[in-house]
Design a protein around this motif. Sequence first.
Motif, mmCIF file in Angstrom:
data_model
loop_
_atom_site.group_PDB
_atom_site.id
_atom_site.type_symbol
_atom_site.label_atom_id
_atom_site.label_comp_id
_atom_site.label_asym_id
_atom_site.label_seq_id
_atom_site.Cartn_x
_atom_site.Cartn_y
_atom_site.Cartn_z
ATOM 1 N N GLY A 150 10.171 1.105 -7.315
ATOM 2 C CA GLY A 150 9.675 0.889 -8.548
ATOM 3 C C GLY A 150 9.677 2.164 -9.496
ATOM 4 N N LEU A 151 9.001 2.114 -10.469
ATOM 5 C CA LEU A 151 8.868 3.033 -11.357
ATOM 6 C C LEU A 151 8.082 4.358 -11.057
ATOM 7 C CD1 LEU A 151 8.420 1.476 -14.983
ATOM 8 C CD2 LEU A 151 10.491 2.825 -14.143
ATOM 9 N N THR A 152 7.081 3.916 -10.113
ATOM 10 C CA THR A 152 6.366 4.914 -9.560
ATOM 11 C C THR A 152 7.151 5.858 -8.670
ATOM 12 O OG1 THR A 152 4.348 3.633 -10.231
ATOM 13 C CG2 THR A 152 4.181 5.528 -8.543
ATOM 14 N N ALA A 153 7.922 5.144 -7.899
ATOM 15 C CA ALA A 153 8.779 5.625 -6.583
ATOM 16 C C ALA A 153 9.695 6.422 -7.359
ATOM 17 C CB ALA A 153 9.039 4.579 -5.504
ATOM 18 N N LEU A 154 10.287 5.966 -8.309
ATOM 19 C CA LEU A 154 11.366 6.806 -8.805
ATOM 20 C C LEU A 154 10.849 8.095 -9.695
ATOM 21 C CD1 LEU A 154 13.594 3.762 -10.678
ATOM 22 C CD2 LEU A 154 14.020 5.402 -8.900
ATOM 23 N N LEU A 155 9.638 7.791 -10.128
ATOM 24 C CA LEU A 155 9.083 9.316 -11.027
ATOM 25 C C LEU A 155 8.608 10.079 -9.549
ATOM 26 C CD1 LEU A 155 6.536 7.655 -13.141
ATOM 27 C CD2 LEU A 155 8.384 9.270 -13.797
ATOM 28 N N ALA A 156 8.429 9.720 -8.572
ATOM 29 C CA ALA A 156 8.093 10.738 -7.210
ATOM 30 C C ALA A 156 9.536 11.155 -6.903
ATOM 31 C CB ALA A 156 7.322 9.700 -6.054
ATOM 32 N N CYS A 157 10.454 10.471 -6.853
ATOM 33 C CA CYS A 157 11.793 10.827 -6.251
ATOM 34 C C CYS A 157 12.259 12.093 -7.100
ATOM 35 C CB CYS A 157 12.740 9.958 -6.263
ATOM 36 S SG CYS A 157 12.631 8.755 -4.711
ATOM 37 N N GLY A 158 12.063 11.984 -8.690
ATOM 38 C CA GLY A 158 12.511 12.594 -9.554
ATOM 39 C C GLY A 158 11.770 14.057 -9.309
ATOM 40 N N ALA A 159 10.435 14.012 -9.258
ATOM 41 C CA ALA A 159 9.604 15.055 -8.852
ATOM 42 C C ALA A 159 9.990 15.893 -7.668
ATOM 43 C CB ALA A 159 8.108 14.523 -8.897
ATOM 44 N N LEU A 160 10.065 15.006 -6.652
ATOM 45 C CA LEU A 160 10.668 15.837 -5.449
ATOM 46 C C LEU A 160 12.076 16.428 -5.402
ATOM 47 C CD1 LEU A 160 9.904 13.197 -2.685
ATOM 48 C CD2 LEU A 160 8.500 15.286 -3.352
ATOM 49 N N LEU A 161 12.931 15.735 -6.150
ATOM 50 C CA LEU A 161 14.344 16.615 -6.709
ATOM 51 C C LEU A 161 14.037 17.701 -7.478
ATOM 52 C CD1 LEU A 161 17.352 16.122 -6.398
ATOM 53 C CD2 LEU A 161 17.411 14.600 -8.483
ATOM 54 N N GLY A 162 13.170 17.569 -8.412
ATOM 55 C CA GLY A 162 13.023 18.667 -9.217
ATOM 56 C C GLY A 162 12.436 20.111 -8.435
ATOM 57 N N LEU A 163 11.907 19.872 -7.254
ATOM 58 C CA LEU A 163 11.387 20.955 -6.216
ATOM 59 C C LEU A 163 12.686 21.624 -5.772
ATOM 60 C CD1 LEU A 163 8.724 19.310 -4.217
ATOM 61 C CD2 LEU A 163 8.328 20.743 -6.420
ATOM 62 N N LEU A 164 13.837 21.263 -5.559
ATOM 63 C CA LEU A 164 14.775 22.007 -5.047
ATOM 64 C C LEU A 164 15.105 23.504 -5.572
ATOM 65 C CD1 LEU A 164 17.398 19.059 -4.075
ATOM 66 C CD2 LEU A 164 15.397 19.922 -2.801
ATOM 67 N N PRO A 165 15.253 23.557 -6.759
ATOM 68 C CA PRO A 165 15.585 24.889 -7.311
ATOM 69 C C PRO A 165 14.618 26.134 -7.002
ATOM 70 C CG PRO A 165 16.073 23.183 -9.079
ATOM 71 C CD PRO A 165 15.271 22.622 -7.966
ATOM 72 N N TRP A 166 13.211 25.487 -6.883
ATOM 73 C CA TRP A 166 12.286 26.376 -6.402
ATOM 74 C C TRP A 166 12.280 26.787 -5.302
ATOM 75 C CZ3 TRP A 166 9.093 28.040 -10.340
ATOM 76 C CH2 TRP A 166 9.254 27.214 -11.632
ATOM 77 N N LEU A 167 12.808 26.006 -4.366
ATOM 78 C CA LEU A 167 13.010 26.311 -2.891
ATOM 79 C C LEU A 167 14.122 27.258 -2.540
ATOM 80 C CD1 LEU A 167 12.045 22.564 -1.780
ATOM 81 C CD2 LEU A 167 10.913 24.750 -1.225
ATOM 82 N N GLY A 168 14.914 27.508 -3.355
ATOM 83 C CA GLY A 168 16.042 28.410 -3.180
ATOM 84 C C GLY A 168 17.224 28.074 -4.165
ATOM 85 N N LEU A 169 17.593 29.272 -4.661
ATOM 86 C CA LEU A 169 18.743 29.068 -5.638
ATOM 87 C C LEU A 169 20.007 28.363 -5.174
ATOM 88 C CD1 LEU A 169 19.411 29.891 -8.458
ATOM 89 C CD2 LEU A 169 20.437 31.844 -7.816
ATOM 90 N N LYS A 170 20.222 28.260 -4.070
ATOM 91 C CA LYS A 170 21.764 27.615 -3.344
ATOM 92 C C LYS A 170 21.374 26.111 -3.511
ATOM 93 C CE LYS A 170 19.967 28.624 1.219
ATOM 94 N NZ LYS A 170 20.028 29.235 2.487
ATOM 95 N N PHE A 171 19.838 25.662 -3.316
ATOM 96 C CA PHE A 171 19.757 24.213 -3.514
ATOM 97 C C PHE A 171 20.116 23.464 -4.558
ATOM 98 C CE2 PHE A 171 16.966 26.144 -0.265
ATOM 99 C CZ PHE A 171 17.716 25.790 0.794
ATOM 100 N N SER A 172 20.451 24.310 -5.668
ATOM 101 C CA SER A 172 20.956 23.586 -7.030
ATOM 102 C C SER A 172 22.349 23.047 -6.729
ATOM 103 C CB SER A 172 21.176 24.801 -8.081
ATOM 104 O OG SER A 172 20.037 25.433 -8.420
ATOM 105 N N PHE A 173 23.065 23.394 -5.672
ATOM 106 C CA PHE A 173 24.268 22.854 -5.553
ATOM 107 C C PHE A 173 24.021 21.467 -4.778
ATOM 108 C CE2 PHE A 173 25.578 27.219 -4.992
ATOM 109 C CZ PHE A 173 26.674 27.029 -6.134
ATOM 110 N N PHE A 174 22.862 21.127 -4.427
ATOM 111 C CA PHE A 174 22.517 19.814 -4.134
ATOM 112 C C PHE A 174 21.703 19.054 -5.227
ATOM 113 C CE2 PHE A 174 22.459 22.150 -0.030
ATOM 114 C CZ PHE A 174 23.341 21.574 0.780
#
Length: 200
Positions: free
Chosen positions: A113-137
């Motif tokens: 649903g939309l709420t789950a998609l918003l949550a997935c997008g927010a989780l995806l947005g965490l990747l650059p903050w965890l390490g520069l190399k994770f931008s490749f994912f």
Amino acid sequence: EGRRGKDYVYPINLPGISVLLLPFYWLSRLFSGRWLTFIIKTGLSAWASLLGLQLYLYARERWENERLSLGLWALYSFSAPVLFFAIHLYPEVPVACLMFIIFRKLMGRRRPGLTALLACGALLGLLPWLGLKFSFFFWPLLAIGSYFLVKERRGLARPAAFALPALLSTALFYLFVHDLYGTFSPIAVYEGVMTPGRAE
């Protein structure tokens, strides 16, 4: 070295992993000795456990075979990388967990649903903050996820719900880099202030 000079030196490790562990550090203040160490290491290994749970749930949803799902979980849980990484301050296990959650939600039999998609997008947005190399994912997962959501032909609300939180978090990340180093180039995290000669 940051843009404000030699008195402003920043580590190459980005703040994401520290933020993920803040609740466990807060909890560890209530203890001392071995219990303090146990609480902090539990915070690290919790991510490995969550990743194992995601693998089990994915296999069970995909093949509907309990023995196979448990076998994959056991193989994962007792493999050398997980056993050795699970108690160290590395972002790889949390990143793998976040990516698997996103993948499982987007590719599962049930449409999120939309709420789950918003949550997935927010989780995806965490990747650059965890390490520069994770931008490749980050970028391939954003592109593939958005492609499959557009392919559903159910309007643009669902792809937007997934993409916008991820892009907003990434924009904030680039502003963070600019504030520290005076450039939007994420390479500055490793190289410091980008002089014209260094950029060339």
